[in-house]
Design a protein around this motif. Structure first.
Motif, short mmCIF file in Angstrom:
data_model
loop_
_atom_site.label_atom_id
_atom_site.label_comp_id
_atom_site.label_asym_id
_atom_site.label_seq_id
_atom_site.Cartn_x
_atom_site.Cartn_y
_atom_site.Cartn_z
N MET A 92 0.55 -1.54 0.03
CA MET A 92 0.14 0.06 -0.06
C MET A 92 1.05 1.69 0.02
O MET A 92 0.93 1.47 -0.80
N GLY A 93 2.34 1.21 0.78
CA GLY A 93 3.09 2.41 0.88
C GLY A 93 4.02 2.56 -0.50
O GLY A 93 3.41 3.50 -0.68
N ASP A 94 3.66 1.37 -1.18
CA ASP A 94 4.33 1.43 -1.98
C ASP A 94 3.20 1.93 -3.31
O ASP A 94 4.28 2.56 -4.39
N LEU A 95 2.45 2.02 -3.38
CA LEU A 95 1.47 2.69 -4.45
C LEU A 95 0.73 4.11 -3.60
O LEU A 95 0.39 4.65 -4.85
N GLY A 96 1.44 4.87 -2.89
CA GLY A 96 1.59 5.74 -2.47
C GLY A 96 1.11 6.73 -1.25
O GLY A 96 1.06 7.31 -0.99
N TYR A 97 0.27 5.15 -0.35
CA TYR A 97 -0.20 5.21 0.92
C TYR A 97 0.39 5.76 1.72
O TYR A 97 1.59 5.35 2.22
N GLU A 98 0.31 7.00 2.85
CA GLU A 98 1.41 7.17 3.82
C GLU A 98 0.74 6.76 5.30
O GLU A 98 1.05 6.81 5.81
N GLU A 99 -0.19 6.56 5.08
CA GLU A 99 -1.23 6.05 6.09
C GLU A 99 -2.13 4.53 5.61
O GLU A 99 -2.81 4.75 4.75
N VAL A 100 -1.78 3.71 6.39
CA VAL A 100 -3.14 2.56 6.46
C VAL A 100 -3.70 1.96 8.19
O VAL A 100 -3.06 2.41 8.97
N ASN A 101 -4.75 1.71 7.16
CA ASN A 101 -5.45 1.59 8.96
C ASN A 101 -5.80 -0.06 9.70
O ASN A 101 -5.99 -0.45 8.21
N TRP A 102 -5.68 0.03 10.37
CA TRP A 102 -5.95 -1.40 11.41
C TRP A 102 -7.03 -1.86 11.84
O TRP A 102 -7.95 -0.70 12.63
N ASN A 103 -7.71 -2.35 10.94
CA ASN A 103 -9.48 -3.08 11.59
C ASN A 103 -8.99 -4.12 12.49
O ASN A 103 -9.40 -5.24 12.39
N ILE A 104 -9.87 -3.57 13.57
CA ILE A 104 -10.11 -3.84 15.01
C ILE A 104 -11.28 -4.28 15.48
O ILE A 104 -11.34 -4.00 16.58
N GLY A 105 -11.99 -4.12 15.00
CA GLY A 105 -12.88 -4.09 14.68
C GLY A 105 -14.79 -4.79 14.12
O GLY A 105 -15.82 -4.78 15.03
N CYS A 106 -14.33 -5.30 13.18
CA CYS A 106 -14.94 -6.00 12.38
C CYS A 106 -16.10 -7.05 13.35
O CYS A 106 -14.71 -7.71 13.81
N PRO A 107 -17.20 -6.67 13.28
CA PRO A 107 -18.04 -8.15 14.08
C PRO A 107 -18.30 -9.61 13.79
O PRO A 107 -19.27 -10.15 14.47
N MET A 108 -18.27 -9.67 12.72
CA MET A 108 -18.63 -10.85 11.69
C MET A 108 -18.39 -12.27 11.97
O MET A 108 -16.67 -12.06 12.56
N ARG A 109 -18.61 -12.72 13.08
CA ARG A 109 -18.00 -13.95 13.61
C ARG A 109 -17.34 -14.66 13.33
O ARG A 109 -16.33 -15.32 13.37
N ARG A 110 -17.47 -14.87 11.44
CA ARG A 110 -16.65 -15.98 11.30
C ARG A 110 -14.69 -15.42 11.22
O ARG A 110 -13.83 -16.26 10.81
N ILE A 111 -14.89 -13.78 11.25
CA ILE A 111 -13.61 -13.44 11.36
C ILE A 111 -13.19 -13.23 12.50
O ILE A 111 -11.74 -13.58 12.76
#
Ligand SMILES: Cc1cc2nc3c(=O)[nH]c(=O)nc-3n(C[C@H](O)[C@H](O)[C@H](O)COP(=O)(O)O)c2cc1C
Length: 312
Positions: A81-100
């Motif tokens: 993602m950084g190579d695509l030019g993004y300076e920030e990435v977000n970590w999802n620790i909120g998805c509530p789907m059961r199988r996840i």
């Protein structure tokens, strides 16, 4: 500062570009729906299609999001993602789907603070983009967050977004604003509030509550509220205009974009109905008539009904 929430299946680039076309500058930034870490894959073009710079030519900044907790794959993906030019990435620790969540992904990791530390410890020094976090109060208990904040405070996070529900709650029940604000007051990183902002009153109310304490509010993140009322950011920012006409134009633009982007009628109609479940609330149509439209099987008939409602 207003930021568009990531909503898988809804706020992908097709939506973001239609929204920006109709409401330029209304949203200050957006987080893209999550990209899931998969073994041995560091982000093929198909997996990253939603965030490829050539597909995101608008001026609204986009922050890509990662779902998963395997440090090696996380580092690879974040650096892609950084190579695509993004300076920030977000970590999802909120998805509530059961199988996840069952695999300690998304909100499923929240009862295990040591695992959160392990990811941050192994990932942050090795990635080029800055890391931000989007989380819930907890997975099983809304107090889990109080064991997590001291860990987050040990790392230089770009921001932490807190949604005031537990994973078990999914999207039901009410948002626990009081707990969100208590947790935010302990945070060192800039705080982004998220959850149930659907009117200017909701926005003002949370702002006034935050002002009474000492947390560093970086932004308010809005998800479903944008679909219930696409003009909400304008109202919040005091930008006047013919809101009805703007909403009608947006719905029409969104549906035109769907027509162009899907190759056949079945997925086209399915996607239109997915949006319809939320956007009808912004249009002059009764609940029962809106529901009846979900039973239509022909895309022409569906589109015609929408066009009639928006007086096109
Ligand atoms: C259909 C749907 C898909 C979602 N997908 C994501 C996602 O990809 N990543 C994420 O962090 N949150 C996701 N969320 C959660 C939203 O970002 C947001 O936290 C939640 O909707 C609460 O905010 P709201 O009340 O403003 O909608 C999703 C929510 C919905 C309803």
């Amino acid at each position: 500062m207003l930021t568009l929430a990531p909503m898988q299946g809804l706020t992908e680039v097709m939506f973001r570009s239609a929204y920006e076309e109709c409401f330029p500058g209304a949203m200050d930034s957006s987080v893209a729906p999550f990209v899931s870490l998969t073994h041995g894959n560091c982000g093929g073009r198909e997996q990253l299609a939603d965030i490829l710079p050539e597909n995101n030519i608008g001026s609204m900044p986009v922050i890509p999001q990662i779902l998963g907790h395997e440090p090696e794959e996380f580092v690879r993906m974040a650096n892609c993602m950084g190579d695509l030019g993004y300076e920030e990435v977000n970590w999802n620790i909120g998805c509530p789907m059961r199988r996840i969540a069952a695999k300690h992904r998304g909100s499923g990791i929240l009862p295990y603070p040591a695992e959160i530390r392990e990811v941050l410890e192994n990932v942050i020094p090795r990635i080029k983009p800055r890391l931000s976090v989007k989380m819930r109060l907890g997975h099983r208990s809304p107090d889990e967050i109080f064991d997590i904040i001291p860990i987050l405070n040990d790392y230089p996070l770009a921001s932490v977004t807190i949604h005031g529900r537990t994973g078990k709650q999914q999207y039901g029940g009410s948002v626990d604003k009081e707990r969100v604000l208590r947790a935010a007051a302990m945070l060192k990183a800039p705080f982004i509030y998220n959850g149930d902002i659907t009117t200017t009153y909701d926005y003002q109310d949370i702002l006034s509550k935050i002002k009474k304490q000492d947390s560093k509010l970086a932004a308010v993140m809005i998800g479903r509220g944008i679909l219930y009322d696409p003009t909400l950011p304008l109202k919040i920012k005091g930008i006047e205009g013919d809101y009805t006409q703007m909403t009608h134009r947006f719905v029409s633009t969104l549906y035109d974009t769907i027509e162009r982007n899907f190759v056949s009628d079945v997925p086209r109609l399915r996607k239109m109905k997915e949006y319809w479940c939320l956007v009808y609330k912004s249009l002059p149509v009764s609940e029962s008539a809106a529901r009846a439209m979900l039973r239509l099987q022909e895309i022409k008939e569906f589109r015609l009904s929408v066009d009639k409602i928006i007086e096109k």
